[in-house]
Design an enzyme around this catalytic site. Structure first.
Site, PDB file in Angstrom:
ATOM      1  N   ALA A   1      10.989   2.169   5.530  1.00  0.00           N
ATOM      2  CA  ALA A   1      10.319   0.886   5.736  1.00  0.00           C
ATOM      3  C   ALA A   1      10.738   0.238   7.053  1.00  0.00           C
ATOM      4  O   ALA A   1      10.019   0.317   8.044  1.00  0.00           O
ATOM      5  CB  ALA A   1      10.591  -0.043   4.555  1.00  0.00           C
ATOM      6  N   ARG A   2      11.904  -0.402   7.065  1.00  0.00           N
ATOM      7  CA  ARG A   2      12.376  -1.090   8.245  1.00  0.00           C
ATOM      8  C   ARG A   2      13.890  -0.991   8.342  1.00  0.00           C
ATOM      9  O   ARG A   2      14.600  -1.163   7.343  1.00  0.00           O
ATOM     10  CB  ARG A   2      11.966  -2.573   8.224  1.00  0.00           C
ATOM     11  CG  ARG A   2      10.517  -2.826   8.612  1.00  0.00           C
ATOM     12  CD  ARG A   2      10.276  -2.541  10.080  1.00  0.00           C
ATOM     13  NE  ARG A   2       8.917  -2.785  10.525  1.00  0.00           N
ATOM     14  CZ  ARG A   2       7.958  -1.880  10.549  1.00  0.00           C
ATOM     15  NH1 ARG A   2       8.185  -0.647  10.119  1.00  0.00           N
ATOM     16  NH2 ARG A   2       6.762  -2.181  11.004  1.00  0.00           N
TER      17      ARG A   2
ATOM     18  N   ASP B   1      14.486   7.061   7.971  1.00  0.00           N
ATOM     19  CA  ASP B   1      13.527   7.110   9.079  1.00  0.00           C
ATOM     20  C   ASP B   1      13.684   5.908   9.996  1.00  0.00           C
ATOM     21  O   ASP B   1      13.123   5.882  11.083  1.00  0.00           O
ATOM     22  CB  ASP B   1      12.099   7.162   8.526  1.00  0.00           C
ATOM     23  CG  ASP B   1      11.056   7.389   9.617  1.00  0.00           C
ATOM     24  OD1 ASP B   1      11.276   8.273  10.471  1.00  0.00           O
ATOM     25  OD2 ASP B   1      10.034   6.678   9.625  1.00  0.00           O
TER      26      ASP B   1
ATOM     27  N   GLU C   1      17.684   0.137  15.915  1.00  0.00           N
ATOM     28  CA  GLU C   1      16.415   0.007  16.625  1.00  0.00           C
ATOM     29  C   GLU C   1      16.237  -1.401  17.193  1.00  0.00           C
ATOM     30  O   GLU C   1      15.566  -1.589  18.206  1.00  0.00           O
ATOM     31  CB  GLU C   1      15.251   0.330  15.692  1.00  0.00           C
ATOM     32  CG  GLU C   1      15.203   1.788  15.254  1.00  0.00           C
ATOM     33  CD  GLU C   1      14.092   2.042  14.264  1.00  0.00           C
ATOM     34  OE1 GLU C   1      12.924   2.028  14.698  1.00  0.00           O
ATOM     35  OE2 GLU C   1      14.379   2.254  13.065  1.00  0.00           O
TER      36      GLU C   1
ATOM     37  N   ARG D   1       0.824  -1.213   0.000  1.00  0.00           N
ATOM     38  CA  ARG D   1       0.000   0.000   0.000  1.00  0.00           C
ATOM     39  C   ARG D   1       0.863   1.271   0.000  1.00  0.00           C
ATOM     40  O   ARG D   1       0.547   2.243  -0.697  1.00  0.00           O
ATOM     41  CB  ARG D   1      -0.929  -0.004   1.220  1.00  0.00           C
ATOM     42  CG  ARG D   1      -2.054  -1.035   1.148  1.00  0.00           C
ATOM     43  CD  ARG D   1      -2.872  -1.048   2.421  1.00  0.00           C
ATOM     44  NE  ARG D   1      -2.072  -1.503   3.551  1.00  0.00           N
ATOM     45  CZ  ARG D   1      -1.949  -2.783   3.901  1.00  0.00           C
ATOM     46  NH1 ARG D   1      -2.564  -3.716   3.210  1.00  0.00           N
ATOM     47  NH2 ARG D   1      -1.215  -3.118   4.943  1.00  0.00           N
ATOM     48  N   ILE D   2       1.955   1.261   0.774  1.00  0.00           N
ATOM     49  CA  ILE D   2       2.797   2.463   0.841  1.00  0.00           C
ATOM     50  C   ILE D   2       3.576   2.646  -0.459  1.00  0.00           C
ATOM     51  O   ILE D   2       3.649   3.763  -0.995  1.00  0.00           O
ATOM     52  CB  ILE D   2       3.742   2.385   2.054  1.00  0.00           C
ATOM     53  CG1 ILE D   2       2.918   2.380   3.343  1.00  0.00           C
ATOM     54  CG2 ILE D   2       4.721   3.549   2.046  1.00  0.00           C
ATOM     55  CD1 ILE D   2       3.729   2.063   4.595  1.00  0.00           C
TER      56      ILE D   2
ATOM     57  N   GLY E   1       7.749   8.263  10.348  1.00  0.00           N
ATOM     58  CA  GLY E   1       6.993   8.357   9.104  1.00  0.00           C
ATOM     59  C   GLY E   1       5.498   8.189   9.284  1.00  0.00           C
ATOM     60  O   GLY E   1       4.702   8.836   8.598  1.00  0.00           O
ATOM     61  N   ALA E   2       5.101   7.324  10.207  1.00  0.00           N
ATOM     62  CA  ALA E   2       3.670   7.077  10.418  1.00  0.00           C
ATOM     63  C   ALA E   2       3.070   8.004  11.464  1.00  0.00           C
ATOM     64  O   ALA E   2       1.872   7.934  11.741  1.00  0.00           O
ATOM     65  CB  ALA E   2       3.456   5.630  10.848  1.00  0.00           C
TER      66      ALA E   2
ATOM     67  N   HIS F   1      12.044   7.240  13.265  1.00  0.00           N
ATOM     68  CA  HIS F   1      10.971   6.293  12.937  1.00  0.00           C
ATOM     69  C   HIS F   1       9.617   6.986  13.084  1.00  0.00           C
ATOM     70  O   HIS F   1       8.699   6.505  13.745  1.00  0.00           O
ATOM     71  CB  HIS F   1      11.027   5.054  13.833  1.00  0.00           C
ATOM     72  CG  HIS F   1      10.360   3.859  13.217  1.00  0.00           C
ATOM     73  ND1 HIS F   1      10.821   2.572  13.384  1.00  0.00           N
ATOM     74  CD2 HIS F   1       9.270   3.748  12.407  1.00  0.00           C
ATOM     75  CE1 HIS F   1      10.034   1.727  12.737  1.00  0.00           C
ATOM     76  NE2 HIS F   1       9.091   2.422  12.125  1.00  0.00           N
TER      77      HIS F   1
END
Length: 349
Positions: free
Chosen positions: A244-245, A269, A274, A164-165, A299-300, A297
């Protein structure tokens, strides 16, 4: 008092920060007692150890979680827990087999943060391309010397991952009249042609892109997808963006490439550190560079995005507590059928 509010109350624990009042009220109006973990500033639920999580979740039927690890040993000590709802879309920290084994349900907030993460990816592309960090540093030093940047307009952008992103990023890039290359194991040639994008092998995407932006999940196959050999295939003038990750990029190799002038810059991001404290020094070195634009982190994390993901997570919790099925796009593990009896009967016995 409504019938819903007078019904038996389920304890729902929220360990993620920024839980909005409207969603809390919605849960309470539907028979839930909402308990929000009080975390010190700067702390996230990922920082909590299992004894602390078990203490917070004692007696809970629902858990709205951020980045805490959901393990077999943790779930074994929570006999009343029925549903774990991630307020986000990644679930590499959730032991799905354990969720099923304990007869529980796990969900993600699919569709809640797509727009804000896609926006953030474009923001990082623009910030690095236009050297905004360097410009601000110069102004802070009373210098009006202009760091000459580059357009995103009509550049070639490689999008890795088409969930989706990733598709949201493709949509936004059309406004910049970019040539868009995509790489994904799930890309459909007909879709690519209809969208005016080019589906290409990973090597071709790396070699031809002015910007490479990552939107793939973190799996054993994608870990360190971007390492020294991959960076060597990229143009020295290229920009790497990762929203993303952490773990998709070998951050040590990225730092070495930037130090050697092998890339123009990076927008980051997420970081390996992490999940692996051994990379903390690498993260600090990357964040300190003028050619890196970094965020924690985030972005959301917009007001709108968090409100959407809060509400989706809450609706998933309510669905399970009311013996319904969460939306198919949100459901990642369902142990109710394996339990052999209705979940409410089994776990409340």
């Amino acid at each position: 008092m409504t019938a819903a509010s007078s019904a038996v109350r389920h304890r729902v624990v929220v360990t993620q920060r920024f839980f909005d009042a409207a969603t809390r009220d919605h849960l309470q109006a539907h028979g839930c007692e909402v308990v929000e973990a009080e975390l010190p500033p700067g702390q996230a639920d990922a920082d909590l150890d299992e004894p602390r999580l078990r203490e917070l979740l004692d007696g809970a039927a629902g858990w709205i979680v951020g980045h805490a690890r959901v393990t077999d040993t943790l779930l074994a000590g929570l006999p009343h827990l029925r549903v774990i709802a991630r307020r986000g879309v990644g679930y590499e920290r959730v032991d799905l087999a354990a969720v099923r084994r304990h007869g529980m349900v796990a969900t993600i907030a699919a569709g809640g943060n797509d727009a804000c993460v896609a926006d953030h990816a474009l923001a990082l592309m623009l910030a690095v391309s236009r050297r905004l960090r360097e410009g601000q540093r110069r102004l802070e030093a009373d210098s009006w010397a202009i760091p000459l940047g580059n357009d995103l307009y009509r550049k070639t952008v490689g999008v890795v991952g088409l969930g989706r992103i990733g598709r949201g990023v493709v949509q936004r890039l059309r406004g910049f009249e970019c040539r868009i290359l995509v790489h994904s194991p799930h890309v459909d040639a007909g879709w690519a042609e209809a969208q005016g994008v080019e589906a290409v092998p990973m090597d071709a995407l790396l070699a031809q892109s002015d910007v490479v932006t990552l939107h793939a999940p973190l799996t054993t196959e994608t870990r360190f997808l971007i390492d020294a050999p991959a960076i060597a295939r990229m143009q020295p003038s290229a920009i790497l963006v990762n929203t993303a990750r952490g773990g998709l990029v070998e951050d040590r190799h990225l730092l070495q490439a930037l130090e050697a002038g092998r890339l123009q810059g990076a927008g980051l991001d997420v970081f390996v550190s992490e999940a692996d404290a051994g990379y903390a020094d690498v993260t600090r070195a990357l964040v300190a560079r003028a050619d890196v634009v970094a965020s924690p982190h985030a972005g959301a994390s917009t007001h709108e995005g968090l409100n959407r993901t809060n509400r989706i997570a809450a609706e998933c919790v309510l669905a399970v507590l009311q013996d319904r099925s969460p939306p198919a796009a949100c459901l990642i593990a369902d142990g109710r059928a394996a339990a052999g009896t209705p979940l409410t009967t089994r776990r409340q016995a």
